[in-house]
Design a protein around this motif. Structure first.
Motif, mmCIF file in Angstrom:
data_model
loop_
_atom_site.group_PDB
_atom_site.id
_atom_site.type_symbol
_atom_site.label_atom_id
_atom_site.label_comp_id
_atom_site.label_asym_id
_atom_site.label_seq_id
_atom_site.Cartn_x
_atom_site.Cartn_y
_atom_site.Cartn_z
ATOM 1 N N ASP A 17 43.431 -14.344 66.279
ATOM 2 C CA ASP A 17 43.536 -13.110 65.486
ATOM 3 C C ASP A 17 44.009 -12.194 66.590
ATOM 4 O O ASP A 17 43.548 -11.262 67.131
ATOM 5 C CB ASP A 17 41.953 -12.812 65.020
ATOM 6 N N ASN A 18 45.380 -12.103 67.002
ATOM 7 C CA ASN A 18 45.857 -11.158 67.634
ATOM 8 C C ASN A 18 45.298 -10.933 68.802
ATOM 9 O O ASN A 18 45.471 -9.742 69.687
ATOM 10 C CB ASN A 18 46.011 -9.706 66.985
ATOM 11 N N LYS A 19 44.983 -12.149 69.641
ATOM 12 C CA LYS A 19 44.314 -12.182 70.928
ATOM 13 C C LYS A 19 45.197 -13.247 71.672
ATOM 14 O O LYS A 19 44.447 -13.507 72.680
ATOM 15 C CB LYS A 19 42.930 -12.421 70.873
ATOM 16 N N ALA A 20 46.177 -13.323 71.667
ATOM 17 C CA ALA A 20 46.996 -14.423 72.229
ATOM 18 C C ALA A 20 46.960 -14.135 74.034
ATOM 19 O O ALA A 20 46.641 -14.837 74.833
ATOM 20 C CB ALA A 20 48.488 -14.582 71.762
ATOM 21 N N ASN A 21 47.500 -12.962 74.166
ATOM 22 C CA ASN A 21 47.408 -12.574 75.740
ATOM 23 C C ASN A 21 46.202 -12.521 76.252
ATOM 24 O O ASN A 21 46.061 -12.992 77.563
ATOM 25 C CB ASN A 21 48.189 -11.177 75.806
ATOM 26 N N GLU A 39 55.712 -13.955 77.147
ATOM 27 C CA GLU A 39 54.973 -13.058 76.429
ATOM 28 C C GLU A 39 55.683 -12.332 75.604
ATOM 29 O O GLU A 39 56.474 -11.689 76.102
ATOM 30 C CB GLU A 39 54.172 -12.314 77.311
ATOM 31 N N GLN A 42 55.075 -12.017 69.376
ATOM 32 C CA GLN A 42 54.502 -13.257 68.471
ATOM 33 C C GLN A 42 53.728 -14.169 69.292
ATOM 34 O O GLN A 42 52.793 -14.757 68.570
ATOM 35 C CB GLN A 42 55.669 -13.866 67.894
ATOM 36 N N THR A 44 52.063 -16.175 73.289
ATOM 37 C CA THR A 44 51.987 -16.217 74.715
ATOM 38 C C THR A 44 52.155 -17.607 75.046
ATOM 39 O O THR A 44 51.394 -18.390 74.553
ATOM 40 C CB THR A 44 50.914 -15.370 75.141
ATOM 41 N N ASN A 57 49.730 -15.077 67.797
ATOM 42 C CA ASN A 57 49.194 -13.899 67.175
ATOM 43 C C ASN A 57 49.230 -13.957 65.393
ATOM 44 O O ASN A 57 50.250 -14.265 65.181
ATOM 45 C CB ASN A 57 49.559 -12.577 67.863
ATOM 46 N N THR A 58 48.033 -14.304 65.181
ATOM 47 C CA THR A 58 47.892 -14.101 63.468
ATOM 48 C C THR A 58 46.660 -13.513 63.006
ATOM 49 O O THR A 58 45.919 -13.167 63.607
ATOM 50 C CB THR A 58 48.077 -15.700 63.059
ATOM 51 N N ASN A 59 46.764 -13.113 61.813
ATOM 52 C CA ASN A 59 45.403 -12.526 61.245
ATOM 53 C C ASN A 59 45.211 -13.228 59.961
ATOM 54 O O ASN A 59 44.532 -12.716 58.914
ATOM 55 C CB ASN A 59 45.557 -10.803 60.905
#
Length: 285
Positions: A17-21, A39, A42, A44, A57-59
């Motif tokens: 949930d939008n926490k890739a980095n 990076e 979309q 990392t 990143n996705t929700n």
């Protein structure tokens, strides 16, 4: 700028949930041996222990991972294992506490703060020396008892593959359930087992496997193999008949998306593709 990485053509992809980095940097700091490779908004792409990982990143609520796919990490010493264990468990959930197994190996299982499952084990086996971190697929629920069948299927699909000796549960009177097997697909080690007890989870797109392909013929081959009896989705995603998700993409894909001059055009094309057409994407360059 074009980036070239190691020869690892298969690697795991995690949806968060939008926490890739944030997650990528956590894993690099935790293992102390890695770096960010790419990076963008979309995703990392990074490496730890000389292995590629990608976090997108996705929700989307249906794209969360679960313990059906975990990552097994092998350590030569218990001291090294406990160091990583203590870092991974912060903000997470211990599923199986560290304990001595088979009178020689320390084993533990936990979920970290991002919901990703890890199995940590002391081991000096050849498989562990080949690859320190390996995905571990647990076949349960709708896939109960299908680990060996799945391994046979993947060995047929991947022309360069081999399998370690299959270990079976001694408690299983039928002697058919798989306790552990190591499967090497294009030299990438994936471990598999049947769940001996009933589990509430099936495989999820939350953890998939990317296959980078050199040619359209290669994309067509893997796509058709996995789509037969499975389901297809946009942007090169296909779920095979066991519910494992794969991303069948050109080797240049990450470089295309990280390039700001063509990023939006590439993404727009991917949204209207199921099986990827390399020539259409290359025409954007």
């Amino acid at each position: 700028m074009t980036f070239d990485f190691n020869n690892q053509s298969i690697y795991p992809c995690i949806l968060l949930d939008n926490k890739a980095n944030l997650a990528a940097n956590f894993y690099i700091e935790t293992f102390g041996n890695g770096k960010i490779l790419m990076e963008v908004a979309q995703f990392t792409l990074f490496e730890i222990e000389n292995q590629l990982f990608k976090i997108i990143n996705t929700n989307h609520p249906d794209h969360r991972s679960n313990p059906a796919v975990s990552f097994m990490v092998s350590f030569e010493t218990e001291e090294e294992l406990r160091k990583i264990w203590n870092r991974l468990k912060v903000g997470g959930l211990v599923m199986i506490p560290l304990e001595l197994y088979d009178s020689k190996n320390t084993v533990g299982w936990l979920q970290d703060q991002f919901g990703i499952s890890w199995q940590l084990v002391t081991s000096t086996s050849q498989a562990s020396k080949h690859q320190k971190i390996s995905p571990f697929l647990q076949f349960g629920k709708s896939n109960s008892g299908r680990a060996e069948l799945a391994s046979n299927f993947y060995m047929e699909v991947f022309k360069h593959s081999k399998r370690d000796e299959i270990l079976r549960y001694e408690e299983d009177s039928s002697k058919k359930l798989v306790k552990h097997l190591g499967l090497y697909l294009n030299e990438y080690l994936i471990r598999m087992a049947d769940s001996f007890t009933e589990q509430p989870f099936d495989f999820s797109p939350g953890i998939s496997f990317t296959i980078e392909c050199e040619t359209q013929a290669e994309i067509d081959y893997y796509w058709n193999a996995f789509a037969f009896g499975g389901t297809t989705n946009p942007a090169g995603w296909v779920k095979d008949k066991f519910g494992i998700s794969w991303q069948i993409v050109p080797k240049e894909m990450n470089n295309w998306i990280v390039n700001p001059a063509i990023n939006l055009k590439v993404v727009a094309q991917l949204r209207i593709m199921t099986k990827i057409n390399i020539e259409k994407l290359r025409a954007i360059q």
